[in-house]
Design an enzyme around this catalytic site. Structure first.
Site, short mmCIF file in Angstrom:
data_model
loop_
_atom_site.label_atom_id
_atom_site.label_comp_id
_atom_site.label_asym_id
_atom_site.label_seq_id
_atom_site.Cartn_x
_atom_site.Cartn_y
_atom_site.Cartn_z
N LEU A 65 0.86 -1.18 0.00
CA LEU A 65 0.00 0.00 0.00
C LEU A 65 0.89 1.23 0.00
CD1 LEU A 65 -2.70 -0.95 2.70
CD2 LEU A 65 -2.94 -1.06 0.21
N ASP A 66 0.45 2.29 -0.70
CA ASP A 66 1.19 3.54 -0.69
C ASP A 66 1.29 4.10 0.73
OD1 ASP A 66 1.36 3.40 -3.43
OD2 ASP A 66 -0.26 4.84 -3.80
N LYS A 67 2.25 4.97 0.93
CA LYS A 67 2.46 5.57 2.26
C LYS A 67 1.19 6.26 2.77
CE LYS A 67 5.51 8.73 4.78
NZ LYS A 67 6.74 9.57 4.71
N THR B 60 -1.85 5.57 2.14
CA THR B 60 -3.01 4.69 2.19
C THR B 60 -3.05 3.89 3.48
OG1 THR B 60 -2.82 4.46 -0.21
CG2 THR B 60 -4.28 2.92 0.92
N ARG C 241 -5.18 6.64 -7.43
CA ARG C 241 -4.91 8.08 -7.32
C ARG C 241 -4.93 8.74 -8.70
NH1 ARG C 241 0.44 7.72 -3.64
NH2 ARG C 241 0.31 10.01 -3.65
#
Length: 228
Positions: free
Chosen positions: A53-55, A57, A152
């Site tokens: 997961l992205d930072k 998220t 995104r």
């Protein structure tokens, strides 16, 4: 970590709750990344990442406990047999309220990506959106591919950049980036697994309108998703 990180555990894998604003990998300091945090906090001798997961998220993330389980999850993800559902909030009206977002992605400036009109190896997402009042919309997104920054970029492409997204919406600052891994639905070792996790961080997620809407989409796999 402010919240209890472990959501589920069996002999093959765990499901954990990643906080917003924490990178998946270590950033300079040992155990600053979520992978090492969960491994240390829960005392796992062996733990293997199978997706990320992205930072910005928060939400549900799977880790395998054995190499055999890792291989199986890698196969499930490559064959798109794990359904993932995300929540996002935007202050910008989308060009359409539900449907599909498709297109190739390529790197743009700095750390960003952009969506193209070509369809050679497209990023594909389905979505619904719901009005929360005062120009704010909640998005429920089901990505059918797993490209970097896919959701995104997809929401930006329809005019609804995510609140608090420092890369794609830097002018709309907030208490967090409003992207949350909300639900998972998959079969593993002959057993069906379904998980949902409400966002535990973020003022906009805690608003009365948002809480009410989330109650109506508590089983996203049962919704009548838009056809392509």
């Amino acid at each position: 970590m402010n919240n209890t990180p472990l959501i589920f555990e069996n002999a093959h894998f765990i499901v954990a709750n990643k906080p917003a604003g924490v990178n998946f990998h270590d950033e300079g300091n040992i155990n600053s990344g979520f992978f090492n945090q969960i491994k240390t906090t829960c005392n796992f001798a062996n733990l293997y990442p199978v997706h990320r997961l992205d930072k910005m998220t928060s939400g549900l993330i799977i880790f395998a406990k054995t190499r055999e389980a890792t291989q199986r999850f890698n196969q499930l993800f490559s064959e798109h047999d794990i359904e993932k559902y995300y929540l996002a909030i935007s202050h910008q009206k989308p060009t359409k309220k539900q449907g599909w977002i498709k297109g190739d992605m390529e790197k743009s400036r700095r750390s960003s990506y952009k969506l193209l009109r070509t369809m050679k190896h497209p990023a594909i997402s389905q979505f619904f959106s719901y009005s929360l009042g005062q120009g704010t919309r909640l998005f429920l997104v089901k990505p059918l591919t797993g490209k970097t920054h896919q959701i995104r970029v997809a929401l930006k492409s329809i005019g609804s950049s995510i609140v608090g997204d420092a890369i794609y919406n830097p002018s709309d600052k907030a208490d967090r980036g409003y992207l949350h891994a909300y639900a998972l639905n998959f079969e593993f070792a002959g057993e069906q697994h379904q998980f949902t996790l409400l966002p535990q961080e973020g003022e906009l997620y805690q608003s009365e309108a948002c809480v009410k809407q989330l109650a109506a989409i508590s089983k996203p796999w049962d919704l009548k998703w838009p056809k392509g």
